[in-house]
Design an enzyme around this catalytic site. Sequence first.
Site, PDB file in Angstrom:
ATOM      1  N   THR A 186      37.836  59.124  65.719  1.00  0.00           N
ATOM      2  CA  THR A 186      38.836  59.077  65.970  1.00  0.00           C
ATOM      3  C   THR A 186      40.275  58.456  65.689  1.00  0.00           C
ATOM      4  O   THR A 186      39.898  57.263  65.778  1.00  0.00           O
ATOM      5  CB  THR A 186      38.753  60.027  67.314  1.00  0.00           C
ATOM      6  OG1 THR A 186      38.344  59.065  68.206  1.00  0.00           O
ATOM      7  CG2 THR A 186      37.644  60.505  67.298  1.00  0.00           C
ATOM      8  N   GLU A 331      35.315  65.432  66.262  1.00  0.00           N
ATOM      9  CA  GLU A 331      33.955  64.758  67.386  1.00  0.00           C
ATOM     10  C   GLU A 331      33.040  66.823  66.525  1.00  0.00           C
ATOM     11  O   GLU A 331      32.248  66.575  66.983  1.00  0.00           O
ATOM     12  CB  GLU A 331      34.501  64.698  68.909  1.00  0.00           C
ATOM     13  CG  GLU A 331      34.708  63.405  68.864  1.00  0.00           C
ATOM     14  CD  GLU A 331      35.537  63.445  69.151  1.00  0.00           C
ATOM     15  OE1 GLU A 331      36.525  64.167  68.245  1.00  0.00           O
ATOM     16  OE2 GLU A 331      36.327  62.491  69.645  1.00  0.00           O
ATOM     17  N   LYS A 439      50.199  66.901  87.209  1.00  0.00           N
ATOM     18  CA  LYS A 439      49.382  67.445  88.911  1.00  0.00           C
ATOM     19  C   LYS A 439      50.156  67.421  89.797  1.00  0.00           C
ATOM     20  O   LYS A 439      50.428  66.493  90.686  1.00  0.00           O
ATOM     21  CB  LYS A 439      47.285  67.234  89.501  1.00  0.00           C
ATOM     22  CG  LYS A 439      46.750  66.835  88.189  1.00  0.00           C
ATOM     23  CD  LYS A 439      45.134  66.051  87.702  1.00  0.00           C
ATOM     24  CE  LYS A 439      44.260  66.667  86.955  1.00  0.00           C
ATOM     25  NZ  LYS A 439      42.868  66.245  86.950  1.00  0.00           N
ATOM     26  N   TRP A 444      47.895  72.483  88.507  1.00  0.00           N
ATOM     27  CA  TRP A 444      48.221  71.743  87.247  1.00  0.00           C
ATOM     28  C   TRP A 444      49.268  72.752  86.998  1.00  0.00           C
ATOM     29  O   TRP A 444      49.748  73.767  87.013  1.00  0.00           O
ATOM     30  CB  TRP A 444      46.981  72.031  86.475  1.00  0.00           C
ATOM     31  CG  TRP A 444      45.558  71.107  87.022  1.00  0.00           C
ATOM     32  CD1 TRP A 444      45.861  70.205  88.525  1.00  0.00           C
ATOM     33  CD2 TRP A 444      44.255  71.386  85.768  1.00  0.00           C
ATOM     34  NE1 TRP A 444      44.531  69.905  88.237  1.00  0.00           N
ATOM     35  CE2 TRP A 444      43.772  70.300  86.888  1.00  0.00           C
ATOM     36  CE3 TRP A 444      44.159  71.455  84.980  1.00  0.00           C
ATOM     37  CZ2 TRP A 444      42.140  70.253  86.772  1.00  0.00           C
ATOM     38  CZ3 TRP A 444      43.075  70.885  84.713  1.00  0.00           C
ATOM     39  CH2 TRP A 444      42.640  70.222  85.501  1.00  0.00           C
TER      40      TRP A 444
END
Length: 547
Positions: A186, A331, A439, A444
Amino acid sequence: MQALMMDRPLLISSLIDFAAKYHSDTEIVSRTVEGPIHRYTWKDAGARSKQVAQALSNKLGVTLGDRIATLAWNGYRHLELYYGVSGMGAILHTINPRLFPEQIVYIAEHAEDKVIFLDLTFVPLLEAVADKLTSVEAFVIMTDEDHMPDTSLPNVLCYETLIGDQSGDYDWPEFDENTASSLCYTSGTTGNPKGALYGHRSTVLHSYCVCTVDGLGLGSHDVVLPVVPMFHANAWGIVYAAAMCGAKMVMPGAAMDGASIYELLDSEKVTLSLGVPTVWLMLLNHLQETGDKLPHMDRTVIGGSAAPRSMIEAFQFNYDVTVVHAWGMTEMSPLGTTGMLRPKHAGLSAEQKVDIQVKQGAAVYNVDMKIVDDDGNAQPHDGVAFGNLLVRGPWIASGYFKGEGGDVLQDGWFPTGDVATMDPDGYMQITDRSKDVIKSGGEWISSIDLENEAVGCPGVAEAAVIGIYHPKWDERPLLVVVRSEGSDVGKDEILAYLEGKIAKWWMPDDVQFVDELPHTATGKLQKVTIREQFKDYVLPTASDAAE
Ligand code: ADP
């Protein structure tokens, strides 16, 4: 009671054998790094993949489990390595050449690559770091003798010479289908890159998914052009899936500009193409300038980053090409969701269909998903509640190569690092990366939603939103903007533009202007660096906390 079915392992070699035998005259067309267009068939690719396997074993002493790296564009020799390396039981490590040289050294050393195959383009890149690559015993330049460069690379070989004297008379070995087949790191926007280690079984199962109608619908009727590179999550599995169904393949080499891609789409009558939004933007700009159309193209897959609404509309309304919005990650091999519409959507207007298509799509079979809050509580599928997105399935990583990052699974689920909503039909929408979500007062705020709205403002070329410490709310959003050329758009105009488009309490507390924003090797905003740049910045609203 045991089933009475043959226990044949699912091996990558079976894919190329199938294509070579049953779709033998279907073409594979490549724009070469040397220049000309190269064409041959699945039969030729099958024979040469076997020559690769023979040469690796006979000449380079490669055995089961050795890591063999590539630094290469999408092309036929790279495809032969996909099959030759994995087919003989070694592990194909596709290196992203856009990484910084230090990162390339890190991952080649971490993977302990034994041989590196490279396109001509990347000779200077590897010359500069060759002395740091301690495990590499040979560098193979993917060209013929006529094009071999003068190079300071040690132990250098020519691809065509390496495989040219091998007979191709070779039986693929049989081994456990759970054997590792390929390795892809990655980008590592934080910390060191981590390796996703795919297997034969996971790759074959993922290929079936790509070939299902509600996966990517790839079939022998298709001419498929992956613009997404073969060093980026295996070109989203297309090289394997195209062999599974015998599709004609077209590969663009190093030329990913709008004009070059258009030329191949048109001359090869491509029906399905796949890429990240940036490449589609280049193609759409080209089409707009030339007035060209896309008469052969049936659908385009957009993934890697969110497909903007305007892009979906341009393909569907102006060019009659259906957009398949897809989401996944390295992944996950990488496919997780696809944005196919359902029969119940048939009566919707064109715009209403796009409302669904801007979401990242619904899970494909074998990818199970859930969204949870920070305490692990499942969130409702109401299209509104956000949560950390967790996934599980047979082509999803259970850990990283050499145990890097420790035990990554949470109760058997892989944390994607994405924050998403799910609607009652199961369509998922990414609202943020979990480390980027803001946050504020326990709620959120989606930085992605804010960025998407902000770039719609005239005069804004690019926008990034980060959370900045606030004494009362914990964090509040700061909007960082790159102005379009010639624009002098200011804070007040941008905030006025956002009014009514976002919830009031999402309104950024400030706007800062910069000349450019940092990006990762795969073109995504590098939020860590932006946060670093603004680490000492104090919001003008910070003093409100005292009130
Ligand atoms: P890299 O950035 O290393 O190339 P990946 O390709 O694995 O890594 O990136 C996976 C991430 O990219 C996902 O977790 C998600 O954040 C983002 N992503 C992928 N597809 C989409 C999409 N269609 N919309 C929004 N984000 C996406």
